[in-house]
Design an enzyme around this catalytic site. Sequence first.
Site, PDB file in Angstrom:
ATOM      1  N   HIS A 166      23.478   7.112  17.281  1.00  0.00           N
ATOM      2  CA  HIS A 166      23.667   5.639  17.999  1.00  0.00           C
ATOM      3  C   HIS A 166      23.721   6.112  19.251  1.00  0.00           C
ATOM      4  O   HIS A 166      23.915   7.230  19.931  1.00  0.00           O
ATOM      5  CB  HIS A 166      25.259   5.104  17.418  1.00  0.00           C
ATOM      6  CG  HIS A 166      25.257   4.375  16.261  1.00  0.00           C
ATOM      7  ND1 HIS A 166      25.311   5.096  14.995  1.00  0.00           N
ATOM      8  CD2 HIS A 166      24.790   3.160  16.058  1.00  0.00           C
ATOM      9  CE1 HIS A 166      25.356   4.204  13.996  1.00  0.00           C
ATOM     10  NE2 HIS A 166      25.190   2.924  14.684  1.00  0.00           N
ATOM     11  N   LYS A 200      28.699   3.996  21.920  1.00  0.00           N
ATOM     12  CA  LYS A 200      29.531   3.912  21.004  1.00  0.00           C
ATOM     13  C   LYS A 200      30.639   4.753  20.713  1.00  0.00           C
ATOM     14  O   LYS A 200      30.757   5.791  21.232  1.00  0.00           O
ATOM     15  CB  LYS A 200      28.499   4.085  19.710  1.00  0.00           C
ATOM     16  CG  LYS A 200      29.333   3.749  18.228  1.00  0.00           C
ATOM     17  CD  LYS A 200      28.370   3.706  17.165  1.00  0.00           C
ATOM     18  CE  LYS A 200      29.166   3.423  15.658  1.00  0.00           C
ATOM     19  NZ  LYS A 200      29.863   1.950  15.725  1.00  0.00           N
TER      20      LYS A 200
HETATM   21  P1  NAD Z   1      30.337  -3.663  23.694  1.00  0.00           P
HETATM   22  O1  NAD Z   1      31.558  -2.619  24.118  1.00  0.00           O
HETATM   23  O2  NAD Z   1      29.039  -4.036  24.264  1.00  0.00           O
HETATM   24  O3  NAD Z   1      31.041  -5.332  23.672  1.00  0.00           O
HETATM   25  C1  NAD Z   1      32.453  -5.629  23.081  1.00  0.00           C
HETATM   26  C2  NAD Z   1      32.939  -6.861  23.680  1.00  0.00           C
HETATM   27  O4  NAD Z   1      34.071  -7.017  23.313  1.00  0.00           O
HETATM   28  C3  NAD Z   1      32.994  -6.679  25.187  1.00  0.00           C
HETATM   29  O5  NAD Z   1      32.388  -7.805  25.977  1.00  0.00           O
HETATM   30  C4  NAD Z   1      34.714  -6.552  25.521  1.00  0.00           C
HETATM   31  O6  NAD Z   1      35.009  -7.167  26.812  1.00  0.00           O
HETATM   32  C5  NAD Z   1      35.028  -7.414  24.397  1.00  0.00           C
HETATM   33  N1  NAD Z   1      36.557  -7.231  23.954  1.00  0.00           N
HETATM   34  C6  NAD Z   1      37.487  -6.105  23.977  1.00  0.00           C
HETATM   35  N2  NAD Z   1      38.541  -6.336  23.710  1.00  0.00           N
HETATM   36  C7  NAD Z   1      38.365  -8.013  23.413  1.00  0.00           C
HETATM   37  C8  NAD Z   1      39.393  -8.594  22.854  1.00  0.00           C
HETATM   38  N3  NAD Z   1      40.784  -8.198  22.661  1.00  0.00           N
HETATM   39  N4  NAD Z   1      39.270  -9.982  22.752  1.00  0.00           N
HETATM   40  C9  NAD Z   1      38.014 -10.375  22.848  1.00  0.00           C
HETATM   41  N5  NAD Z   1      36.902  -9.650  23.169  1.00  0.00           N
HETATM   42  C10 NAD Z   1      37.184  -8.370  23.513  1.00  0.00           C
HETATM   43  O7  NAD Z   1      30.470  -3.396  22.152  1.00  0.00           O
HETATM   44  P2  NAD Z   1      29.119  -3.834  20.982  1.00  0.00           P
HETATM   45  O8  NAD Z   1      28.080  -2.810  21.129  1.00  0.00           O
HETATM   46  O9  NAD Z   1      28.589  -5.304  21.205  1.00  0.00           O
HETATM   47  O10 NAD Z   1      29.921  -3.584  19.574  1.00  0.00           O
HETATM   48  C11 NAD Z   1      31.106  -4.335  19.369  1.00  0.00           C
HETATM   49  C12 NAD Z   1      31.446  -3.906  18.318  1.00  0.00           C
HETATM   50  O11 NAD Z   1      30.481  -4.214  16.935  1.00  0.00           O
HETATM   51  C13 NAD Z   1      31.963  -2.656  18.052  1.00  0.00           C
HETATM   52  O12 NAD Z   1      32.859  -2.290  17.106  1.00  0.00           O
HETATM   53  C14 NAD Z   1      30.815  -1.902  17.220  1.00  0.00           C
HETATM   54  O13 NAD Z   1      30.778  -0.908  16.657  1.00  0.00           O
HETATM   55  C15 NAD Z   1      30.263  -3.100  16.252  1.00  0.00           C
HETATM   56  N6  NAD Z   1      29.061  -3.150  15.947  1.00  0.00           N
HETATM   57  C16 NAD Z   1      28.918  -3.618  14.627  1.00  0.00           C
HETATM   58  C17 NAD Z   1      27.733  -3.821  13.796  1.00  0.00           C
HETATM   59  C18 NAD Z   1      27.737  -4.424  12.418  1.00  0.00           C
HETATM   60  O14 NAD Z   1      26.433  -4.613  11.694  1.00  0.00           O
HETATM   61  N7  NAD Z   1      28.811  -4.571  11.856  1.00  0.00           N
HETATM   62  C19 NAD Z   1      26.489  -3.520  14.602  1.00  0.00           C
HETATM   63  C20 NAD Z   1      26.555  -3.318  16.076  1.00  0.00           C
HETATM   64  C21 NAD Z   1      27.768  -3.098  16.638  1.00  0.00           C
END
Ligand code: NAD
Length: 270
Positions: free
Chosen positions: A157, A161
């Site tokens: 990844h 991450k």
């Molecule tokens: P990122 O760091 O780019 O974005 C996370 C966002 O969440 C940020 O804007 C942050 O400010 C916000 N945030 C943090 N705490 C918060 C809160 N308490 N309330 C509201 N917003 C809050 O991360 P990303 O790459 O977009 O990934 C987000 C999550 O999704 C991660 O846990 C990642 O592992 C997961 N993910 C899951 C899948 C899936 O298919 N399930 C795919 C990709 C990413």
Amino acid sequence: MTQRMLSIIIVGARGRMGTALIREVMDSEDMTLGACVDRSGGPGIGQDAGRLAGGPDIGVLVTDELRPRRGSVVVDFSLPNATEARIRACVEQGIPLIIGTTGLSEEDDKLLVEAGQSIPIVYAANFSVGVTLLLQLAGVAAAALGPDWEAELFELHHRFKRDAPSGTALRIGQAVADATGRKFSEAVMTDRASLRRAREKQEIGVFGLRGGDSPGEHTLMFLGEGERIELTHRAGDRAIFARGALRAARWAASQPPGLYDMVDVLGLRE
Ligand code: NAD
């Protein structure tokens, strides 16, 4: 035509996944952006969601308060720091929840099971259709090959991450363990550096690589005598997860309460 539009509330709106979700909702014909939420005090608060996603202003400003409303579905791809509060907010209002955030605590996992008694929840470590199929194939292959074949898997990844190995890799390990009657906690091995011994028969090695900008690659190997099978999924664009999550949102909007995953959404549950 009077098609009812599904209102989507995005949590984690400023993130990589959040902005991909905003773009997919804006491009869809059956969904509207109900609200966008991000971390309190973060740089996203007060910004226009359309602009955050690289487009024109759309008049939806990012707030720091999740207020689920009837007729909407909450889609959460954020960080596991306040998952409990978000689940409780959806339960209180009876709103379906799609949760893609990975790295949840055991307490969060238990709360999801409890919340599934009163609202539909789709929780998947990976919302891609291809990975959902890979999970199924992993179980089928492990059961067919039997104990003489060793299973090992690695994932790659992007450099940002935070959790490793990925939730998806652990789910694949779980699928192999389940299909072969092994206990996940005893079989899955995420660190061998301190062991100083040869692998044991029942082990399933699960390892994470970090770097570059890949949205996610997973390779499961079955290693036999003189032959090897490799099952690989490569995500080329995180829009695949956003599309899968919104497919889950459409599906969840008309489901009875329950804790579901993408296998249910795709109708693959046996
Ligand atoms: P990122 O760091 O780019 O974005 C996370 C966002 O969440 C940020 O804007 C942050 O400010 C916000 N945030 C943090 N705490 C918060 C809160 N308490 N309330 C509201 N917003 C809050 O991360 P990303 O790459 O977009 O990934 C987000 C999550 O999704 C991660 O846990 C990642 O592992 C997961 N993910 C899951 C899948 C899936 O298919 N399930 C795919 C990709 C990413």
